[in-house]
Design an enzyme around this catalytic site. Structure first.
Site, short mmCIF file in Angstrom:
data_model
loop_
_atom_site.label_atom_id
_atom_site.label_comp_id
_atom_site.label_asym_id
_atom_site.label_seq_id
_atom_site.Cartn_x
_atom_site.Cartn_y
_atom_site.Cartn_z
N ASP A 257 -16.33 2.09 66.40
CA ASP A 257 -17.71 2.04 66.89
C ASP A 257 -17.76 2.53 68.35
OD1 ASP A 257 -20.41 1.72 67.08
OD2 ASP A 257 -20.40 -0.46 67.02
N GLY B 132 -22.77 -1.40 73.47
CA GLY B 132 -21.74 -0.45 73.07
C GLY B 132 -20.60 -0.35 74.06
N ASN C 249 -22.93 -4.49 70.04
CA ASN C 249 -23.72 -4.95 68.91
C ASN C 249 -23.00 -4.54 67.63
OD1 ASN C 249 -25.66 -5.79 67.17
ND2 ASN C 249 -27.22 -4.30 67.81
#
Lengths: 313, 429, 182
Positions: free
Chosen positions: B305, B324, B278
């Site tokens: 991320d 993720g 995401n």
């Protein structure tokens, strides 16, 4: 030639030859269903497990009968998805079933891709009996069998699929299969229920049902679910029925010999008018019989032989 | 304690220094940068044919501690960083509990000091519990050492709250890092909305879900004059909005992740949950736009991320898997593969985006190799090949779609404050 | 597999004479052809059944019904072969109850095909009797099965292959012993 694959996960990766083989194998199977003694010994000693994470009387019964007519031992396991999320994982369940001796696992699941997880973890054959909005290949095969039986061909036919395309695995599987066999596929529905870029699958999109069914050889009506209205995808069931319900008047815009199909269960008076469902043009009951025949053919083709996937040379 | 890095090509954009030279490190600081330095009793690092950079900084990672230690800890996450050539990371506050006060900022700093392999800079929450309702104690967190604020993963949907957060954070010159996602438009989506979501039968996340929020936050940045940093830009529309904002002089910066410049939504095929991120992996046009944004400077930063999850959490049906993927240990290799070798970025520009710019945005005195600077150094061998094996990751997270990829161009030495923490692709701790 | 012809069992005249004799025997044994039906086992039993019906028509002046049986679903060796055989339709356009069924096949070997055919027919109803007609009986039975009508008995070794070629499918009529030279 045989069906040289372990699993049936979707129509997307089936070749025209494979589809042809399945449909042709279903013909003698249909004869067996019509006999007094509806049983052949072909799958004696094989175990078929129907693993249903979503309620479905129709598909589950169809697979169960198909297995029984072929003399396989069929076992049904029905469980709700919510308990799965909390408890045992899909692959643990699957492995347990395999240790118990399953030769074929038929899975229905609300999550797209669940059969793919199973197929990665199992050496048994996996048949997708519907996964999320992804695919429902046996429904498409029985629909195509029915079309071919009645029309003598699939290539060149105009097939209009009407309804909630966005959430329909039946629509996706039929689009792949019908397009591969040379049909002209149209999808009809409100813009909020048409998935993005579906035209890349080779279909034409219509938001007007009158335009979409014109000259159609086949009208395939999809079930509309109240839940979609509750999520605001269309205003009311009433308006949906008014704009997209398949009525006798709309049927008259199609070819005179048009076939009306519905995967069931129907909402009479919503997506399909009762007089259309019960008309001479409706093959809805025939679809149910053919479903068993097509599933018998698949069980034979995937589990009937030895295990070609483990055999080398 | 002395360290001598010999014969490498120095890439130091901050000092506009791009030459073969030696670096002498003494007491954790850079003592000299010159040719043919001789030093007694110094540990020698031979760097001939290699690239010597200011330590890489990943300004967007999830270290999962406190509360989610099954996924990652400060110890394991910083080791993954060291393996990936990063000398510093900034960690997001969406732990359990959420880092929304001084005590938790101090906790992370103290854990990092005792167990971390690299520098850790905490990012505080924008709102209490990241619930998007009341502002967190941003000022106190800044005093405790927070370098930015963000409600990463739980976007601030209320525009007034976001406006107030920007006005407030601006007093402390803290950047507001915005995870741009309109949750109402996400509508239970799990992958990019487009052809592939249609084919896979998965609910889609429209690009508009991101772009609507990018537009909002740019407008609010202009209104408040605050520094806004757009996290993980994934769509062509977002790149264009940020480009326009920068042209107007609005104080906006942006980052892109290696996975968003490497993979498209096609990678979701076969329902590999390590591709579930995401914002989602987008279309080919979006990937091109992100690369264009990196090339022309619209996107300032490459950040991973890094989002570790346990195997059990990820090994489920696609729609039930958490979002993720891990990124620390593949970032440099992917940047060389997708950006440097194809000529989208020079090595100098890459160093800007993965060291100098993150340092500038977070207000860190890092990202340069001049005399007196902190001795955070990353040495990259641009020709070294390695096949990615998630089972060898230092991170607890094995959720990477790059398993089995051969990457060329990898960090071979990581020096943090004058101490070698990774050498020859092995941790030294 | 490279097959080499080793000996001819029956040539075209031999096949014709054998079928003529079998037709006579069927009529004789059943005292006419009342209630007699022929069912050919796919594939080569089918043209043989058709030819026998022709002979019976010549002799008795009456039509005997013909059916076609695909025994694939009843085979006992499905788990030992790699690929599933393609299934063809069974076409038996009459009720088998109380009929005298003459099963027709080209070669009788282990008896397993006939076993499968018997099971398949019994699943269709309750015939009065089932008889078996084969062009060649080569021995090596593995089941207690014997033919009522035999064109020719031929002693063979297990390794040899007995093949029947019929004009309807193979452009010529002959029954031969072959060996695999590969």
């Amino acid at each position: 030639m045989g069906l040289n694959r372990k699993d049936l996960l979707g129509m997307q990766d089936l070749t025209a030859e494979e589809i042809q083989l399945i449909l042709e194998t279903a013909e003698p199977m249909k004869d067996i269903i019509r006999r007094q003694i509806k049983k052949v010994p072909t799958l004696r000693g094989k175990v078929v497990i129907n693993l249903f994470y979503e309620p479905s009387t129709r598909t589950r019964t169809s697979f169960e009968l198909a297995g029984k007519y072929m003399s396989a031992d069929t076992i049904n396991i029905s469980t709700s998805t919510s308990s799965v999320v909390k408890g045992e994982t899909l692959q643990d369940t699957a492995k347990t079933l395999e240790v118990m001796g399953a030769d074929v696992v038929v899975i229905r699941h609300s999550a797209a891709g669940a059969p793919h997880i199973l197929s990665k973890h199992l050496s048994a054959s996996v048949i997708n009996a519907g996964d999320g909005f992804h695919e429902h290949p046996t429904q498409a095969l029985l629909d195509m069998f029915t079309i071919k039986e009645k029309k003598g061909r699939i290539a060149g036919l105009k097939v209009a699929i009407v309804g909630d395309i966005l959430h329909s695995r039946v629509a996706r599987s039929n689009i792949w299969g019908l397009a591969r066999m040379g049909a002209e596929v149209r999808v009809i529905g409100p813009a909020t229920l048409v998935p993005p870029e579906i035209e890349k699958l080779g279909v034409t999109i219509y938001t007007s049902v009158e335009e979409g069914v014109r000259d159609a050889d086949v009208i395939m009506v999809l079930r509309i679910q109240l839940e979609r209205q509750q999520k605001g995808l269309f205003p009311t069931i009433r308006e949906y029925a008014r704009l997209y319900g398949i009525t006798a008047e709309r049927v008259s815009l199609a070819r005179p010999d048009v076939m009306i199909m519905h995967p069931g269960p129907m909402n009479r008076g919503v997506e399909i008018a009762p007089e259309v469902a019960d008309s001479m043009q409706s093959v809805i009951n025939e679809q149910v019989t053919n479903g068993v025949a097509v599933r018998m053919a698949l069980l034979y083709l995937l589990a009937g032989g030895g295990n070609p996937h483990e055999t080398v040379g | 304690m002395k360290l001598l890095v010999k014969g490498g090509k120095i890439i130091d954009p901050a000092n506009n220094f791009f030459q073969v030279a030696d670096i002498l490190v003494r007491d954790g600081k850079i003592a000299a940068v010159a040719r043919n330095i001789e030093a007694d009793n110094a540990e020698i690092i031979e760097a001939k044919g290699k690239l010597v950079m200011p330590g890489l900084i990943d300004m967007h990672v999830h270290l999962r501690e406190p509360g989610l230690e099954a996924k990652e800890t400060i110890a394991t996450g910083t080791r993954a960083a060291a393996m990936g050539g990063f000398t510093a990371v900034a960690c997001m506050p969406n732990t359990k509990p959420v880092v929304d006060n001084r005590a938790l900022v101090e906790f992370i700093k103290s854990r990092a000091a005792s167990e971390g392999a690299v520098h850790v800079f905490p990012i505080g929450a924008i709102t209490k519990g990241s619930e998007g309702i009341e502002l967190a104690e941003i000022g106190d967190m800044k005093l405790a050492g927070a370098v930015a604020v963000s409600d990463d993963g739980r976007p601030v949907m209320n525009a007034q709250v976001m406006r107030l957060a920007m006005q407030y954070a601006q007093m402390f010159d803290l950047p507001v890092i915005s995870h741009c996602e309109d949750t109402s438009l996400v509508a239970e989506g799990v992958m990019h909305e487009g052809y592939h979501s249609t084919v896979f039968g998965l609910k889609g996340i429209t690009s508009a879900a991101e772009e609507v929020m990018v537009a909002r936050d740019i407008i609010l940045a202009e209104l408040t004059g605050a520094r806004v940093h757009i996290a993980h830009v994934s769509t062509a529309g977002s790149v264009e909005l940020i480009r326009m904002a920068k042209r107007k002089g609005i104080k906006v910066s942006a980052e892109a992740t290696p996975h968003h410049f490497t993979l498209t939504d096609e990678a979701v095929g076969n329902y590999d949950t390590s591709t579930k991120v995401n914002p989602p992996l987008r279309g080919a046009g979006d990937v091109r736009a992100v690369k264009d944004g990196l090339r022309d400077g619209t996107i300032d930063v490459i950040a991973t991320d890094h989002a570790p999850h346990t195997v059990e959490e990820k090994d489920v049906e696609y729609q039930y898997a958490p979002f993720g993927m891990v990124g620390l240990e593949t970032a440099v290799g992917l940047a060389f593969r997708e950006l440097v070798r194809p000529g989208i970025l020079s090595v100098e520009e890459l160093v800007m985006k993965i060291s100098c710019n993150p340092a500038r945005i977070l207000g860190l005195n890092k990202g340069h190799l001049g005399r007196g600077a902190d001795a955070d150094i990353t040495i990259v061998d641009p020709d070294l090949k390695e096949t990615v094996d998630v089972n060898k990751f230092a991170s607890k997270g094995k959720n990477s779609p790059f398993h089995g990829w051969e990457l060329i161009g990898l960090p071979v030495v990581t020096v943090v404050g004058g101490r070698i923490v990774m050498r020859d692709r092995k941790l030294v701790l | 597999m490279a097959l080499q012809e080793k000996a001819i069992i029956l040539d075209d005249n031999g096949i014709r004479r054998a079928l003529t004799r079998i037709a006579h025997e069927i009529i004789e044994k059943n005292k006419g052809v009342d209630n007699v039906v022929l069912i050919g086992i796919r594939r080569r039993g089918v043209p043989l059944a058709e030819r026998l019906a022709g002979k019976i028509r010549e002799i008795e002046g009456r039509e005997v019904p013909i059916g076609v049986l695909d025994i694939t679903l009843y085979r006992d060796d499905l788990t030992t072969i790699t690929h599933q055989p393609v299934i063809h339709k069974t076409e038996i356009p009459f009720a088998v109850d109380n009929k005298i069924i003459v099963l027709v096949d080209d070669v009788l070997f282990t008896g397993r095909t006939v076993r499968a055919a018997l099971d398949a027919i019994i699943d269709l109803g309750r015939p009065r009797a089932i008889q078996l007609a084969v062009l060649v009986d080569r021995g090596h039975r593995e089941l207690p099965i014997r033919a009522d009508y035999v064109g020719k008995n031929v002693p063979t070794s297990r390794k040899e292959i007995v093949s029947v070629y019929l004009a309807e499918l193979d452009k010529q009529d002959k029954a031969v012993i072959e060996v695999d030279t590969a």
